[in-house]
Design an enzyme around this catalytic site. Structure first.
Site, PDB file in Angstrom:
ATOM      1  N   ASP A  22      24.322  61.878   1.224  1.00  0.00           N
ATOM      2  CA  ASP A  22      24.812  63.149   0.688  1.00  0.00           C
ATOM      3  C   ASP A  22      23.968  64.269   1.277  1.00  0.00           C
ATOM      4  O   ASP A  22      22.759  64.326   1.062  1.00  0.00           O
ATOM      5  CB  ASP A  22      24.697  63.116  -0.846  1.00  0.00           C
ATOM      6  CG  ASP A  22      25.403  64.299  -1.494  1.00  0.00           C
ATOM      7  OD1 ASP A  22      25.976  65.129  -0.755  1.00  0.00           O
ATOM      8  OD2 ASP A  22      25.375  64.387  -2.730  1.00  0.00           O
ATOM      9  N   ASP A  28      30.593  66.526   3.258  1.00  0.00           N
ATOM     10  CA  ASP A  28      29.147  66.310   3.358  1.00  0.00           C
ATOM     11  C   ASP A  28      28.677  65.021   2.704  1.00  0.00           C
ATOM     12  O   ASP A  28      27.519  64.892   2.340  1.00  0.00           O
ATOM     13  CB  ASP A  28      28.397  67.504   2.755  1.00  0.00           C
ATOM     14  CG  ASP A  28      28.745  67.725   1.292  1.00  0.00           C
ATOM     15  OD1 ASP A  28      29.679  67.060   0.807  1.00  0.00           O
ATOM     16  OD2 ASP A  28      28.088  68.552   0.641  1.00  0.00           O
ATOM     17  N   GLU A  29      29.567  64.059   2.510  1.00  0.00           N
ATOM     18  CA  GLU A  29      29.196  62.817   1.839  1.00  0.00           C
ATOM     19  C   GLU A  29      29.894  61.641   2.497  1.00  0.00           C
ATOM     20  O   GLU A  29      31.064  61.764   2.881  1.00  0.00           O
ATOM     21  CB  GLU A  29      29.727  62.821   0.400  1.00  0.00           C
ATOM     22  CG  GLU A  29      28.832  63.393  -0.654  1.00  0.00           C
ATOM     23  CD  GLU A  29      29.568  63.319  -1.987  1.00  0.00           C
ATOM     24  OE1 GLU A  29      29.385  62.321  -2.698  1.00  0.00           O
ATOM     25  OE2 GLU A  29      30.361  64.232  -2.262  1.00  0.00           O
TER      26      GLU A  29
END
Lengths: 374, 407
Positions: free
Chosen positions: B9, B107-108
């Site tokens: 993350d 973003d993960e």
């Protein structure tokens, strides 16, 4: 003022009116039914802004009054009371006291009502150009096509049943959701004039079907953008759907290259088994039509597959294959009450037609699912 | 065999990218989001740097509130193309650690690193190597969680942010989760927290120790799913492809709107953008949800599920408009309106193509605007035109409110 009435008869009438009342409009006047007591009768009115219902029953009263009350609650307490008459007193501030005449219940129930002030006007049955239609015939016609109408309101003209009389003495009803269509025509005993067809909302048709009885006639009329039904002591008024119904005659094949006869129950049972191996929403099943047999085949990735052969008689030379939504077929078969039925095909991309044996005035049309030609 | 599932993350991703690209922003509170317009701005915060978070600023907070709390912060409009570029680079790095990478947002991502121990070492080493690779390539930090399943790995990565690394040893999932507050559980939102806390459930351990029937009675079937997760069990595989579950588009008005005609026009524009998106992805949706935020920020959603999946602007707009018409906003004005579509089906090609009775007829407009073949062809043409020349080349001419100022 006070009225005396049989509780079952009142409960029944309230439920007729309350059926269209949505339990969602909690705080609005439309969650109530309007009651009008006068001249030894009770009139109960309800509306959801699209449909209005007005029903009446006899009761012994000592005056006239209008009030509104929650139909579900009213019917609810009547349901729980013992059989026989109830005495209902309505006070000036619309408190509705309900007492049973049964000796063994010493109780008093008070329902809170309101004045009729904000209740919308519901038009009365329009008495010009009335058409009389046999109730059981109309109910049968509506029931047989309802499944083909669209249940969502995205395309309003599909969310209804089209009613037309374009041949003297004959009534035709049609429903379609653009992927399938059902059409049924019946000769009427009485003269009918609906040369410009009307689209009646699906919800209205469902209410009418619910009220139609096995014997006697009902009355039907049209005025401006509204249609009216009178069934026994109950009137239904509904808006009609604005818009042009699609050209349904054009999509019913006049002649089918392949015609087949198959036993209704056999194909129905076979489809039910095949459907275990299909997936929503397409429910794709392949039909391979031969001269003496029909093979139903399913193949769904990551689920499984099936094949089943049942007897059929057709004029097919070789094997004709077509894909179809099994659920659409099943919906149609439910409405066919003859031992065997006729199925017609013209091509893999053309409509399939289905009719009961000896009844070419009830036709179901189903568009196939495109299959990759092998 | 125990799996080794890694959840990566990125830390304060949008804000960190901005701070990386403009070194003078480093160490300062940076807020990426709508224009604050000196405290009168109407959008929300997309992302806040850790410096800004110390003031209590978080994503989805109204931008005007963020401005009140921290007027000295640096407010930046988002540069999504840049974030997508950096994100692509990060995902490429992750694919160097495992062939099985599931990107769940910009973003993960999850990685299934089962069996890579001989290559990269034990979980601790894998985490260090991933973080190092991301940092040296992008200059950004990430937080990593490692566990034997996705749910626990995701919870773990969030425990020591930023630049953190948290490992739950296999076999200890239940005790690892037990002390954590219930809101940490993946899939538990604000509403669910309220319900569970009212039941006396505060920690994930509280939830795990209660009988699942009790949870199911309050939360339905999804409650069972949460109860299983609370017990540290999650068999879901890491999917290689991130599969979209929904699409959405929304518009925040520059001032609150009470005019239904204007709102209806905006719904059309939103439906148009949304339907183009899902057509581009060769997708169709069965459930259409209207999102409406009223003055004072109260937010409502209304969903409806159609009988068949759709991707044309007409159907999406009709469903959304109908929800809007039946929505009682009790006289309040509208701040934001949006449409989401979910319950997605693949294109006609992979679900089998149901043919249409009236598609070849001449009466396409007669069916009250229902899309027949002609409308479908027209939509295709418009899509191409808009892709080439931009969104504003056409607009529907029949809509009321088109030429009015939104007021």
């Amino acid at each position: 003022m006070s009225i005396v009435v049989d509780k079952d008869i009142l409960q029944h009438a309230i439920l007729i009116a309350d059926a269209i009342v949505s339990s969602k409009n909690v705080n609005t006047i439309l969650s109530n039914c309007l009651f009008h007591i006068y001249r030894d009768s009770i009139e109960i009115v309800s509306t959801d802004n699209e449909i209005g219902i007005r029903t009446r029953l006899d009761a012994v009263s000592d005056g006239e009054i209008f009030f509104t009350a929650n139909g579900k609650r009213f019917a609810g307490i009547l349901k729980e009371l013992p059989k026989g008459e109830v005495v209902i007193d309505i006070s000036e501030n619309y408190q509705i006291d309900i007492k049973t005449k049964a000796k063994d219940i010493k109780a008093n129930y008070t329902l809170v009502g309101t004045s009729k002030d904000e209740y919308p006007e519901i038009p009365f049955f329009y008495d010009d150009n009335v058409i009389e239609i046999n109730q059981s015939v109309l109910r049968d016609m509506f029931r047989k096509v309802l499944h083909a109408a669209a249940t969502d309101t995205i395309k309003p003209v599909f969310n209804g049943v089209y009613l037309v009389s374009d041949t003297p003495g004959m009534l035709t009803v049609v429903a379609t959701d653009s992927r399938r269509l059902a059409i049924i025509s019946r000769m009427m005993e009485n003269d009918i004039q609906i040369s410009d067809g009307v689209i009646i909302p699906l919800k209205t048709v469902s209410e009418v079907v619910r009220l139609l009885e096995p014997t006697g006639n009902c009355r039907f009329s049209l005025f401006e953008n509204q249609c009216f039904f009178k069934i026994g002591e109950t009137e239904i008024v509904s808006r009609i759907i604005d818009g042009q119904f699609p050209n349904y005659r054009q999509v019913i094949p006049k002649e089918q290259g392949i015609t087949a006869v198959v036993e209704t129950k056999k194909i129905n049972d076979s489809l039910r088994r095949a459907m275990v191996f299909t997936r929503e929403p397409v429910n794709k099943v392949l039909m391979h039509v031969g001269k003496n047999s029909l093979v139903l085949e399913t193949k769904t990735p990551e689920l499984g597959e099936s094949t089943e052969e049942i007897p059929l008689e057709s004029n097919a030379e070789g094997i004709f294959s077509i894909g179809v939504n099994a659920q659409f077929l099943m919906d149609t078969l439910k409405e066919i009450d003859t031992f065997s039925m006729n199925i017609g095909f013209t091509g893999q991309m053309s409509p399939i037609t289905i009719s009961p044996e000896n009844d070419d005035r009830f036709i179901s049309v189903i568009m196939p699912i495109q299959i990759k030609s092998a | 065999m125990n799996r080794v599932i890694v959840h990566v993350d990125m830390d304060a991703f949008f804000a960190s990218v901005e701070q990386h690209d403009a070194p003078d922003l480093r160490g300062k509170p940076v807020i990426v989001g709508a224009d604050p317009a000196k405290g009168h701005g109407r959008g929300v915060v997309c992302a806040a740097s850790y410096e800004a978070r110390q003031f209590g600023i978080h994503s989805a907070m109204p931008i005007s509130k963020a401005y009140r709390i921290c007027p000295g912060a640096v407010f930046i409009r988002p540069r999504f193309y840049r974030y997508a570029e950096v994100s692509g680079g990060v995902m490429d790095i992750l694919r160097g650690f495992s062939p099985i990478v599931e990107q769940i947002s910009i973003d993960e991502a999850f990685l299934d690193c089962t069996g890579t121990e001989n290559l990269f070492g034990p979980p601790q080493k894998i985490a260090e190597k991933i973080k190092q690779a991301i940092y040296s390539s992008t200059g950004l930090t990430a937080s990593v969680g490692i566990a034997s399943n996705k749910s626990v790995a995701k919870i773990a990565s969030d425990l020591h942010k930023p630049n953190g690394c948290t490992i739950c040893p296999a076999g200890h999932e239940k005790e690892f989760l037990a002390v954590l507050p219930i809101r940490r559980l993946w899939g538990v939102g604000k509403k669910t927290v309220q319900i569970l806390e009212a039941m006396g459930i505060r920690t994930i351990g509280d939830m795990a120790s209660i009988h699942p029937d009790v949870i199911e009675r309050r939360l339905g079937k999804s409650g069972i799913h949460l109860w299983i997760l609370a017990n540290g069990i999650d068999d879901r595989p890491v999917g290689e492809e991130y599969e979209r579950k929904s699409y959405s588009e929304e518009t925040t008005f520059s001032e609150d709107i009470g005019d239904d005609a204007v709102i209806d026009r905006v719904l059309f524009e939103i439906a148009d953008r949304l339907s183009r998106k899902i057509r581009r992805d060769e997708c169709r949706a069965k459930t259409i949800t209207l999102k409406i935020r009223l003055q004072g920020f109260e937010t409502h959603t209304r969903s409806r599920t159609l009988t068949a999946p759709v991707n044309d602007v007409y159907s999406i707009r009709a469903a959304a408009s109908e929800q809007y018409r039946t929505f009682d906003r009790q006289g309040k004005k509208v701040r934001l309106i949006g449409i989401a579509v979910s319950n997605l089906a693949g294109s006609e090609a992979d679900t089998g193509s149901q043919l249409d009775l009236f598609a070849h007829g001449t009466n396409t407009t007669n069916t009250n605007g229902a899309p027949g073949a002609k409308n479908k062809d027209m939509e295709k043409l418009l899509d191409e035109l808009k892709n080439r020349y931009g969104d504003k080349i056409t607009r529907a001419a029949f809509l009321p409110g088109t030429h009015r100022d939104p007021s």
